[in-house]
Enzyme design. Structure first.
Site, PDB file in Angstrom:
ATOM      1  N   SER A 200       0.118   8.449   8.428  1.00 11.00           N
ATOM      2  CA  SER A 200       0.944   8.388   9.643  1.00 11.00           C
ATOM      3  C   SER A 200       0.513   9.484  10.600  1.00 11.00           C
ATOM      4  CB  SER A 200       2.412   8.598   9.263  1.00 11.00           C
ATOM      5  OG  SER A 200       3.193   8.866  10.404  1.00 11.00           O
TER       6      SER A 200
ATOM      7  N   TYR B 226       8.719  14.019   5.513  1.00 14.03           N
ATOM      8  CA  TYR B 226       7.784  12.903   5.707  1.00 14.03           C
ATOM      9  C   TYR B 226       6.447  13.422   6.243  1.00 14.03           C
ATOM     10  CZ  TYR B 226       6.102   8.339   7.436  1.00 14.03           C
ATOM     11  OH  TYR B 226       5.363   7.198   7.677  1.00 14.03           O
TER      12      TYR B 226
HETATM   13  N1  NAP Z   1       6.744   1.444  10.403  1.00 11.13           N
HETATM   14  C1  NAP Z   1       6.072   2.393  11.024  1.00 11.13           C
HETATM   15  O1  NAP Z   1       6.232   2.600  12.242  1.00 11.13           O
HETATM   16  C2  NAP Z   1       5.056   3.226  10.259  1.00 11.13           C
HETATM   17  C3  NAP Z   1       4.277   4.134  10.988  1.00 11.13           C
HETATM   18  C4  NAP Z   1       3.345   4.921  10.324  1.00 11.13           C
HETATM   19  C5  NAP Z   1       3.171   4.767   8.958  1.00 11.13           C
HETATM   20  N2  NAP Z   1       3.934   3.888   8.260  1.00 11.13           N
HETATM   21  C6  NAP Z   1       3.696   3.768   6.815  1.00 11.13           C
HETATM   22  O2  NAP Z   1       3.414   2.414   6.509  1.00 11.13           O
HETATM   23  C7  NAP Z   1       3.824   2.138   5.168  1.00 11.13           C
HETATM   24  C8  NAP Z   1       4.713   0.894   5.162  1.00 11.13           C
HETATM   25  O3  NAP Z   1       5.852   1.207   5.947  1.00 11.13           O
HETATM   26  P1  NAP Z   1       6.849   0.081   6.511  1.00 11.13           P
HETATM   27  O4  NAP Z   1       7.251   0.524   7.861  1.00 11.13           O
HETATM   28  O5  NAP Z   1       6.275  -1.266   6.302  1.00 11.13           O
HETATM   29  O6  NAP Z   1       8.095   0.345   5.527  1.00 11.13           O
HETATM   30  P2  NAP Z   1       9.124  -0.668   4.858  1.00 11.13           P
HETATM   31  O7  NAP Z   1       9.386  -1.822   5.734  1.00 11.13           O
HETATM   32  O8  NAP Z   1      10.258   0.192   4.408  1.00 11.13           O
HETATM   33  O9  NAP Z   1       8.310  -1.198   3.572  1.00 11.13           O
HETATM   34  C9  NAP Z   1       7.927  -0.321   2.566  1.00 11.13           C
HETATM   35  C10 NAP Z   1       7.905  -1.077   1.252  1.00 11.13           C
HETATM   36  O10 NAP Z   1       7.474  -0.170   0.213  1.00 11.13           O
HETATM   37  C11 NAP Z   1       8.402  -0.271  -0.867  1.00 11.13           C
HETATM   38  N3  NAP Z   1       8.481   0.969  -1.617  1.00 11.13           N
HETATM   39  C12 NAP Z   1       9.008   2.149  -1.205  1.00 11.13           C
HETATM   40  N4  NAP Z   1       8.965   3.042  -2.191  1.00 11.13           N
HETATM   41  C13 NAP Z   1       8.394   2.425  -3.255  1.00 11.13           C
HETATM   42  C14 NAP Z   1       8.087   2.839  -4.572  1.00 11.13           C
HETATM   43  N5  NAP Z   1       8.385   4.070  -5.002  1.00 11.13           N
HETATM   44  N6  NAP Z   1       7.488   1.957  -5.401  1.00 11.13           N
HETATM   45  C15 NAP Z   1       7.195   0.705  -4.994  1.00 11.13           C
HETATM   46  N7  NAP Z   1       7.486   0.246  -3.760  1.00 11.13           N
HETATM   47  C16 NAP Z   1       8.086   1.102  -2.892  1.00 11.13           C
HETATM   48  C17 NAP Z   1       9.717  -0.540  -0.170  1.00 11.13           C
HETATM   49  O11 NAP Z   1      10.687  -0.996  -1.084  1.00 11.13           O
HETATM   50  P3  NAP Z   1      12.240  -0.682  -0.725  1.00 11.13           P
HETATM   51  O12 NAP Z   1      12.625  -1.656   0.333  1.00 11.13           O
HETATM   52  O13 NAP Z   1      12.939  -0.886  -2.023  1.00 11.13           O
HETATM   53  O14 NAP Z   1      12.285   0.757  -0.239  1.00 11.13           O
HETATM   54  C18 NAP Z   1       9.291  -1.578   0.858  1.00 11.13           C
HETATM   55  O15 NAP Z   1       9.220  -2.866   0.292  1.00 11.13           O
HETATM   56  C19 NAP Z   1       4.528   3.399   4.666  1.00 11.13           C
HETATM   57  O16 NAP Z   1       3.644   4.162   3.885  1.00 11.13           O
HETATM   58  C20 NAP Z   1       4.881   4.131   5.944  1.00 11.13           C
HETATM   59  O17 NAP Z   1       4.993   5.525   5.748  1.00 11.13           O
HETATM   60  C21 NAP Z   1       4.873   3.114   8.883  1.00 11.13           C
END
Ligand code: NAP
Length: 271
Positions: free
Chosen positions: A151, A164
């Protein structure tokens, strides 16, 4: 653990098998759908069993080759078992896309080491576990591709997401440090830096002003390209590349002043 192989397949034998963590929601889910649409055999991991099952059903209805396991990436032993089970069905992992992550607000003055520890466990150690689970096979085969989703918050410390930021900074350094030794062994490392993507994680942050976000499907297009092209860094959307460059090379004093003045105005909550 829940891991079943699909009966109907539209697999192109040339497509590398991708193991994707955090597949049930957000960026991971959209990327799984995009990869499956291109005939990529998939191993999917998430801790949300029902969410994962719904995705797997959707993928199977489309004829995708998919095996899945409900497991928490922080549980090393369970993860290793799950990956072995998945690989016995869809074949060895050629690409790891470590997307599972959590993002919580950590604000001064309520610093909370429990949150810090949990965030590091998932965002750093969970990715490291996922890498460890697939790396021996990649090294033995002399080829492989590790993709870690970091990120912008890992390149500078954002004062409303202290834990984070620390976890993503550690992940960026971890991936960078792995790169030279693995390259000699045929394994490529890609660091992904998405801009704002409309998912549960980003929409739960109480920003004061509307934040321009791309859709998970747009993010998925970039990740599919990263799987195919193996870049060192994958930064998207395009304006994030400029934003990130400005942030990274901004003098420390200027960054500190900006965060002191503008930071507290970023959110509805005080810090
Ligand atoms: N969205 C953004 O703007 C953004 C920006 C920069 C980076 N990112 C990164 O992109 C990645 C995906 O983010 P997202 O926005 O798609 O988030 P999201 O919609 O919350 O999806 C994350 C997924 O990972 C699962 N997860 C979390 N902890 C876990 C664990 N310990 N073991 C197995 N599965 C787990 C979550 O399950 P639960 O639903 O049970 O938690 C969820 O299904 C992350 O690494 C995040 O830091 C996101």
């Amino acid at each position: 653990m829940n891991a079943k192989t699909n009966v109907n397949t539209n697999t192109d034998a040339k497509r590398p098998t991708v193991l994707l963590t955090g597949a049930a929601h957000g960026i991971g889910r959209a990327t799984a759908l995009a990869l499956a649409g291109r005939g990529t055999p998939l191993g999917l991991i998430d801790r949300d069993g029902p969410g994962l099952a719904a995705l797997v059903q959707e993928l199977r209805d489309q004829g995708a080759t998919v095996a899945d396991a409900t497991v928490d990436v922080t549980d090393r032993d369970a993860l290793f078992l799950a990956v072995a089970g998945i690989e016995s069905q869809v074949g060895p992992t050629e690409v790891l896309l470590a997307c599972a992550g959590i993002g919580t607000l950590t604000l001064v003055p309520e610093l909370d080491t429990a949150t810090l520890r949990q965030t590091l466990e998932v965002n750093l150690v969970g990715v490291a576990h996922s890498i460890e689970a697939v790396l021996p096979g990649m090294i033995a085969r002399g080829r492989g591709h590790l993709i870690g989703v970091a990120s912008m918050a890992g390149y500078r410390g954002f004062p409303w997401m202290i834990s984070y930021s620390a976890s993503k900074a550690a992940l960026i350094a971890y991936l960078e440090a792995l790169r030279p030794g693995l390259r000699r062994r045929g394994v490529t490392v890609t660091t992904v830096c998405p801009g704002f993507v409309r998912t549960q994680m980003s929409t739960s942050v109480p920003y004061q002003r509307p934040v321009k976000m791309i859709e998970p499907e747009d993010a998925a297009r970039h990740l599919v390209r990263a799987v195919e092209r193996r870049p060192r860094n994958c930064i998207f959307p395009w304006n994030m590349r400029i934003g990130l460059a400005v942030l990274r090379y901004m003098p420390d004093r200027l960054f500190d002043a900006l965060m002191r003045l503008a930071g507290p105005q970023a959110l509805h909550v005080e810090f």
